[in-house]
Enzyme design. Structure first.
Site: not given
Length: 392
Positions: A31, A68, A162, A164
């Site tokens: 991807c 980076m 996180g 979702t």
């Protein structure tokens, strides 16, 4: 980590034709936006980046940022640095649990390429395909999450949050964060002429997972069946899956032991793309020359049979959760390769000397006819574990 039984959708009350990889049109780190396009996109971010006196700052506290794989940001207090990375991929294997482990290993790999062995925290980024049925979602996504969580625990860290979301494709990734003292990471810019290049996982994962899917597509399988057997493909696929799920943590620790000068991990830009990117970052006027390509058994033959479709022999074939490419002093490299195979680190660890660092202009190349090192599968000697939660 032991080898697992092949994922059987019917064990989870799913249709036998269920394939996780069908919920994305691109595979793994395939991807990636092309390198030249990416650099142009990042130019506006780099214009005003780090306006401080870089020479003074670098002498006091090393710093990495835009362009980076990992950022190293000096903190305001205590002589510490924030080291952070983020990454996500699309499904590349059909076993949801292993896909979760691979996604986690892929996120952590950028920390390991800095020689960082301890991760303080992880976040998980999850895109749930709106093309999954409710049953598929409720059976598959918990397995992915469990795999991600288990890999994080193996790395000595935990997932504390996180995001979702619903998405047309399944997306798996996260953020890895740690706070380090300067001696806990290795800046990727100190290669010197005379160093050698060491690689810690074989190439060819993208080829292995692609041809495994071709077993169900006669017109594609017919193109390669003269150079590879179904058993070869199954072994390469299992080996690729285990390699992708294996953490680069051991290699990161040994970078300190054997005085590594620079490193990167091999993912979506292929071995040559990442070698070129690493070469550009060097303080010294050096270039990298790659002579050897360790490749999963039979995958080089498959790649040649397919023409330039994969770009494996040219170093442009994407890898997912690939190995570390490390610049090591010549006198230390053989010892590194021997040490990483030690049983005390578990099974599956290997490393190969694949090239040299010479005086040059911060470029990297593969010689015209590189030596192909056929890497035999190791899974036949390992135990097989069932998928968690499967019903017999």
């Amino acid at each position: 980590m032991s080898v697992r039984e092949s994922f059987n959708p019917e064990s989870y009350e799913l249709d036998k034709s269920f394939r996780l990889t069908r919920f994305a049109e691109l595979k793994g780190t395939g991807c990636k936006v092309p390198q030249d396009v990416l650099q142009k996109l990042l130019e506006s971010l780099q214009e005003n980046h780090f306006q401080e006196d870089e020479q003074f700052l670098g002498a006091v506290m090393p710093r990495l940022g835009i362009g980076m794989d990992t950022c190293v940001i000096p903190l305001r207090h205590g002589g510490l640095s924030l080291v952070q990375t983020t990454d996500y991929i699309y499904p590349i294997v059909d076993d949801p649990y292993m896909m979760g482990r691979i996604a986690c290993a892929n996120v952590l790999s950028d920390l390991y390429a800095m020689g960082v062995t301890e991760c303080d925290n992880m976040l998980m980024l999850l895109g749930v395909s709106n093309k999954l049925t409710d049953r598929e979602r409720d059976k598959v996504m918990p397995l992915i999450i469990q795999g991600f969580k288990d890999a994080a625990e193996e790395a000595g860290t935990s997932v504390t949050g996180g995001q979702t979301v619903l998405n047309p494709w399944v997306v798996l990734g996260g953020v890895a964060t740690t706070v380090c003292q300067p001696n806990e990471f290795i800046m990727p810019d100190n290669a010197v002429p005379g160093d050698v290049l060491v690689l810690t996982k074989p190439l060819g994962t993208q080829v292995a997972v692609a041809v495994h899917q071709w077993l169900d597509i006669p017109e594609k399988w017919n193109k390669i069946k003269l150079v590879v057997t179904q058993e070869d493909v199954e072994l390469a696929y299992q080996e690729a899956m285990m390699n992708m799920a294996r953490l680069n943590r051991t290699a990161a620790g040994l970078m300190h032991t054997f005085n590594a000068h620079a490193a990167t991990d091999i993912t979506g830009f292929g071995i040559l793309g990442h070698a070129q990117n690493l070469a550009k970052q060097q303080r010294n006027e050096v270039s990298f020359v790659i002579h050897n390509l360790p490749v999963l058994a039979k995958m080089a033959a498959v790649s040649k049979a397919c023409g330039n479709m994969f770009g494996l022999m040219h170093g442009s074939c994407p890898e997912t959760s690939g190995g570390l490419l490390i610049c090591l002093p010549r006198e230390q490299a053989a010892r590194f390769c021997a040490e990483i195979k030690s049983p005390k680190y578990g099974e599956g660890h290997q490393a190969w000397i694949i090239g040299i660092v010479e005086k040059g202009n911060r470029t990297a190349r593969i010689i015209d006819k590189p030596r192909i090192i056929e890497v035999a599968p190791q899974i036949a000697t390992q135990n097989v574990n069932p998928t968690p939660g499967a019903t017999s």
